[in-house]
Design a protein around this motif. Structure first.
Motif, PDB file in Angstrom:
ATOM      1  N   ARG A 107     -22.466 -33.027  10.070  1.00  0.00           N
ATOM      2  CA  ARG A 107     -21.024 -33.292  10.140  1.00  0.00           C
ATOM      3  C   ARG A 107     -20.240 -31.982  10.097  1.00  0.00           C
ATOM      4  O   ARG A 107     -19.248 -31.814  10.810  1.00  0.00           O
ATOM      5  N   LEU A 108     -20.684 -31.046   9.269  1.00  0.00           N
ATOM      6  CA  LEU A 108     -20.019 -29.753   9.168  1.00  0.00           C
ATOM      7  C   LEU A 108     -20.246 -28.898  10.408  1.00  0.00           C
ATOM      8  O   LEU A 108     -19.491 -27.967  10.673  1.00  0.00           O
ATOM      9  N   ALA A 109     -21.290 -29.220  11.144  1.00  0.00           N
ATOM     10  CA  ALA A 109     -21.610 -28.487  12.376  1.00  0.00           C
ATOM     11  C   ALA A 109     -21.115 -29.275  13.592  1.00  0.00           C
ATOM     12  O   ALA A 109     -21.763 -29.293  14.632  1.00  0.00           O
ATOM     13  N   TRP A 110     -19.968 -29.892  13.461  1.00  0.00           N
ATOM     14  CA  TRP A 110     -19.426 -30.772  14.494  1.00  0.00           C
ATOM     15  C   TRP A 110     -19.222 -30.061  15.831  1.00  0.00           C
ATOM     16  O   TRP A 110     -19.242 -30.695  16.875  1.00  0.00           O
ATOM     17  N   ASN A 111     -19.043 -28.757  15.816  1.00  0.00           N
ATOM     18  CA  ASN A 111     -18.720 -28.044  17.041  1.00  0.00           C
ATOM     19  C   ASN A 111     -19.941 -27.428  17.732  1.00  0.00           C
ATOM     20  O   ASN A 111     -19.779 -26.574  18.590  1.00  0.00           O
ATOM     21  N   ARG A 112     -21.124 -27.846  17.342  1.00  0.00           N
ATOM     22  CA  ARG A 112     -22.350 -27.333  17.964  1.00  0.00           C
ATOM     23  C   ARG A 112     -23.344 -28.477  18.101  1.00  0.00           C
ATOM     24  O   ARG A 112     -23.153 -29.528  17.515  1.00  0.00           O
ATOM     25  N   ASP A 113     -24.389 -28.257  18.854  1.00  0.00           N
ATOM     26  CA  ASP A 113     -25.450 -29.249  19.017  1.00  0.00           C
ATOM     27  C   ASP A 113     -26.231 -29.322  17.710  1.00  0.00           C
ATOM     28  O   ASP A 113     -26.921 -28.368  17.345  1.00  0.00           O
ATOM     29  N   SER A 114     -26.110 -30.427  16.990  1.00  0.00           N
ATOM     30  CA  SER A 114     -26.749 -30.534  15.676  1.00  0.00           C
ATOM     31  C   SER A 114     -28.267 -30.655  15.759  1.00  0.00           C
ATOM     32  O   SER A 114     -28.946 -30.577  14.745  1.00  0.00           O
ATOM     33  N   ALA A 115     -28.801 -30.821  16.962  1.00  0.00           N
ATOM     34  CA  ALA A 115     -30.255 -30.864  17.129  1.00  0.00           C
ATOM     35  C   ALA A 115     -30.826 -29.461  17.318  1.00  0.00           C
ATOM     36  O   ALA A 115     -32.037 -29.269  17.248  1.00  0.00           O
ATOM     37  N   ARG A 116     -29.959 -28.484  17.535  1.00  0.00           N
ATOM     38  CA  ARG A 116     -30.397 -27.094  17.721  1.00  0.00           C
ATOM     39  C   ARG A 116     -30.592 -26.424  16.368  1.00  0.00           C
ATOM     40  O   ARG A 116     -29.745 -26.507  15.486  1.00  0.00           O
TER      41      ARG A 116
END
Length: 74
Positions: free
Chosen positions: A18-27
């Motif tokens: 959730r905090l990494a909303w601006n990136r691909d969270s699978a990366r």
């Protein structure tokens, strides 16, 4: 392995994702990057909803990379 360079997949940790909303969270990201993201955005984290797995990750990152502390503003 260099400390802090372990690969963490944000999607495996709901609040980090959730905090990494601006990136691909699978990366994958490095441990240091994950710790910085938690610290910078702690006020937005749903701390009551943290799973034991995610609490353990945060504690481990803070211990190994943060001098035993999670630096937050709250």
């Amino acid at each position: 392995m260099i400390p802090g360079m372990e690969a963490i997949i944000p999607a495996d940790y709901p609040e980090l994702a959730r905090l990494a909303w601006n990136r691909d969270s699978a990366r994958r990201i490095a441990g240091e990057a994950a710790l910085r993201r938690y610290e910078r955005n702690w006020r937005h984290a749903g701390t009551a909803a943290l799973s034991e797995k995610e609490r353990a990750l945060i504690a481990s990152l803070a211990h190994r990379l943060g001098g035993g502390r999670l630096l937050t503003t709250t």
